[in-house]
Design a protein around this motif. Structure first.
Motif, short mmCIF file in Angstrom:
data_model
loop_
_atom_site.label_atom_id
_atom_site.label_comp_id
_atom_site.label_asym_id
_atom_site.label_seq_id
_atom_site.Cartn_x
_atom_site.Cartn_y
_atom_site.Cartn_z
N THR A 167 -13.73 2.97 1.88
CA THR A 167 -13.39 3.48 0.56
C THR A 167 -12.05 4.20 0.64
N CYS A 168 -11.25 4.03 -0.40
CA CYS A 168 -9.92 4.65 -0.40
C CYS A 168 -9.37 4.67 -1.82
N ASP A 169 -8.73 5.77 -2.18
CA ASP A 169 -7.95 5.82 -3.42
C ASP A 169 -6.57 5.27 -3.09
N LEU A 170 -6.36 4.02 -3.41
CA LEU A 170 -5.12 3.35 -3.03
C LEU A 170 -3.91 3.85 -3.81
N ALA A 171 -4.14 4.68 -4.83
CA ALA A 171 -3.03 5.29 -5.55
C ALA A 171 -2.54 6.57 -4.87
N ASP A 172 -3.21 6.98 -3.81
CA ASP A 172 -2.86 8.18 -3.04
C ASP A 172 -2.27 7.71 -1.71
N ALA A 231 0.33 0.84 -14.37
CA ALA A 231 1.27 1.27 -13.34
C ALA A 231 0.53 1.81 -12.12
N ARG A 232 -0.52 2.58 -12.35
CA ARG A 232 -1.30 3.13 -11.24
C ARG A 232 -2.01 2.00 -10.48
N GLY A 233 -2.67 1.12 -11.22
CA GLY A 233 -3.46 0.08 -10.57
C GLY A 233 -2.63 -1.04 -9.97
N GLY A 234 -1.57 -1.44 -10.67
CA GLY A 234 -0.82 -2.62 -10.24
C GLY A 234 0.45 -2.35 -9.48
N ILE A 235 1.06 -1.18 -9.69
CA ILE A 235 2.33 -0.88 -9.01
C ILE A 235 2.13 0.15 -7.90
N THR A 236 1.55 1.29 -8.23
CA THR A 236 1.41 2.36 -7.25
C THR A 236 0.56 1.93 -6.06
N THR A 237 -0.57 1.28 -6.31
CA THR A 237 -1.42 0.84 -5.20
C THR A 237 -0.71 -0.21 -4.34
N ARG A 252 2.65 -0.47 -3.94
CA ARG A 252 3.67 0.25 -3.15
C ARG A 252 3.03 0.94 -1.95
N ASN A 253 1.90 1.57 -2.18
CA ASN A 253 1.27 2.34 -1.11
C ASN A 253 0.76 1.44 0.02
N THR A 254 0.05 0.36 -0.35
CA THR A 254 -0.49 -0.50 0.70
C THR A 254 0.63 -1.23 1.45
N SER A 255 1.66 -1.65 0.75
CA SER A 255 2.74 -2.36 1.43
C SER A 255 3.50 -1.45 2.38
N ARG A 256 3.70 -0.19 1.99
CA ARG A 256 4.40 0.74 2.88
C ARG A 256 3.53 1.12 4.08
N ALA A 257 2.26 1.40 3.82
CA ALA A 257 1.38 1.84 4.91
C ALA A 257 1.15 0.76 5.95
N PHE A 258 1.16 -0.50 5.52
CA PHE A 258 0.87 -1.60 6.44
C PHE A 258 2.10 -2.44 6.77
#
Length: 257
Positions: A68-73, A119-125, A127-133
């Motif tokens: 489980t993860c808040d992918l917007a964080d 924006a939160r669901g489609g862009i922020t998540t 950006r976060n997953t692409s940067r983290a991985f």
């Protein structure tokens, strides 16, 4: 003369994070990855929904790993990435299936609430997953990052301005990631090496699953792409030549069923 395509190693044995795994497309992606011999990590925002989709984690041998993860964080996604690496080793791919749709009304009706949701669901998540991985994808000999976009961006409508603008931003981000992967491999100024990683956009008009068909058995769903077709194409990316697919936008409407 263009060199002959070099097939990728395939999905067998790959560790792949499926973001948005409890959606119909996410469940299809997990099924397809397991069938191909990969290890999908099902990621969602709610543990109960993950367990309902894939069974209680660890309840049996061969159970789908769940997180489980808040992918917007972004901090939470960084922690997720560290956790997955610690448990499964290097990550070979990410399939981003988080988003949703909001639309309708006139251009002036496009609301801030809808934009914030998209924006939160489609862009922020994304950006976060692409940067983290990113480093994982870049380091893998079959690194793949895939997102789902909309074919309607070619002719954006007033009623869907929020949705289409968010998808356009997500596509631009993914293609920027693709260029970043190229700079580490085939586009290096010194000592370039074969491209082994890729970031790809998969474009559909709309998605179809069996629950939708059951709810409207007489409807034809023209141009819709079945979630199983989307999942199969995402898995096939691991067998494609990374140099051919990196930065590409693959239209799946021709594969609709």
């Amino acid at each position: 003369m263009k060199p002959e395509p070099t097939p990728g190693p395939g999905a067998q044995g790959a560790v792949v994070v499926v973001a948005g795994a409890t959606s119909a497309s996410g469940r299809a992606a997990v099924r397809a990855l397991r069938a191909a011999g990969a290890t999908p990590i099902a990621v969602g925002s709610d543990a109960a929904r993950l367990a309902a989709a894939f069974g209680e984690p660890g309840a049996r041998d061969g159970a789908v790993p769940q997180r489980t993860c808040d992918l917007a964080d972004f901090g939470a996604v960084q922690s997720l990435a560290a956790d997955v690496r610690g448990a499964f080793g290097a990550v070979d791919g990410v399939i981003h299936l988080v988003g949703g749709w909001r639309g309708g009304g006139t251009f002036a009706d496009q609301s801030d609430a809808d934009w914030d949701f998209l924006a939160r669901g489609g862009i922020t998540t994304l950006r976060n997953t692409s940067r983290a991985f990113f480093e994982d994808v870049a380091a893998s000999q079959r690194g793949r990052f895939a997102m789902v976009s909309s074919t309607t961006l070619a002719r954006p409508s007033a009623a869907n301005a929020n949705y289409q603008a968010a998808k356009a931003a997500a596509e631009a981000w993914t293609r920027s990631m693709a260029q970043g992967l190229s700079l580490l491999e085939s586009a290096r100024k010194e000592d370039p090496k074969p491209q082994t990683s890729a970031a790809v956009v998969l474009a559909v008009k709309a998605l179809l699953d069996e629950a939708m068909r059951a709810a409207e058995p007489n409807r034809r769903f023209p141009g819709y792409t079945h979630v199983d077709v989307l999942a199969a194409r995402a898995v096939a990316l691991f067998s494609d030549d990374a140099a051919d697919v990196n930065g590409s936008r693959i239209d799946l409407t021709a594969s609709s069923i």
